[in-house]
Design an enzyme around this catalytic site. Structure first.
Site, PDB file in Angstrom:
ATOM      1  N   HIS A 131      33.791  41.089  31.039  1.00 45.87           N
ATOM      2  CA  HIS A 131      33.985  41.481  32.435  1.00 45.87           C
ATOM      3  C   HIS A 131      34.165  40.226  33.278  1.00 45.87           C
ATOM      4  CE1 HIS A 131      29.731  41.265  31.346  1.00 45.87           C
ATOM      5  NE2 HIS A 131      29.497  40.773  32.556  1.00 45.87           N
ATOM      6  N   HIS A 177      33.821  38.757  36.901  1.00 50.62           N
ATOM      7  CA  HIS A 177      33.201  38.950  38.220  1.00 50.62           C
ATOM      8  C   HIS A 177      34.139  38.372  39.279  1.00 50.62           C
ATOM      9  CE1 HIS A 177      28.880  39.536  36.810  1.00 50.62           C
ATOM     10  NE2 HIS A 177      29.368  38.913  35.750  1.00 50.62           N
TER      11      HIS A 177
END
Ligand code: 5GP
Length: 119
Positions: free
Chosen positions: A105, A107
């Protein structure tokens, strides 16, 4: 990351809509949603729908997907008028990198002045 760590994560449950999230972008390959514990006024996570546990698990055929993940974050920043003041993109990897969810992921953090080095 071991194979078992990649089995099911909270992000799989968000992808399947079993767990609710504030989704801000979706296409065939990418989902983006607001972090449940924001570290900045804007804190969005961009994930590939296809689970890759961490940067350490990337293979060459993932290059285009990861490029599009980064491009999508930049496009979101532009669309939300975040780019003129700036923002930070972070991918934590592994224990020392601070990764807590075994599904890559990115950010996107914006809306406040970031410091360096990170903690
Ligand atoms: P990491 O520490 O692995 O780089 O980032 C994982 C991020 O996922 C953290 O910032 C954490 O707040 C976020 N997160 C964990 N569980 C949930 C959840 O159920 N919903 C949302 N929206 N974010 C989550």
């Amino acid at each position: 990351m071991t194979a078992s760590e990649t089995s099911v994560t909270i992000f799989d449950r968000i992808l399947s809509r079993e767990v609710a999230a504030d989704i801000v972008f979706e296409d065939d390959d990418i989902l983006a949603f607001r972090d449940i514990a924001p570290q900045a006024p804007t804190h969005v996570l961009f994930i590939p729908k296809r689970r890759i546990a961490s940067l350490d698990d990337l293979v060459e055929s993932d290059v285009e997907l990861m490029g599009r993940l980064l491009f999508r974050a930049a496009a979101f920043a532009r669309e939300q008028d975040l780019a003129k003041d700036g923002y930070r993109c972070v991918i934590n990897s592994g224990r020392d990198g601070g990764q807590s969810v075994a599904h890559i992921h990115l950010h996107l953090l914006a809306g406040r002045r970031m410091s360096w080095p990170p903690g």
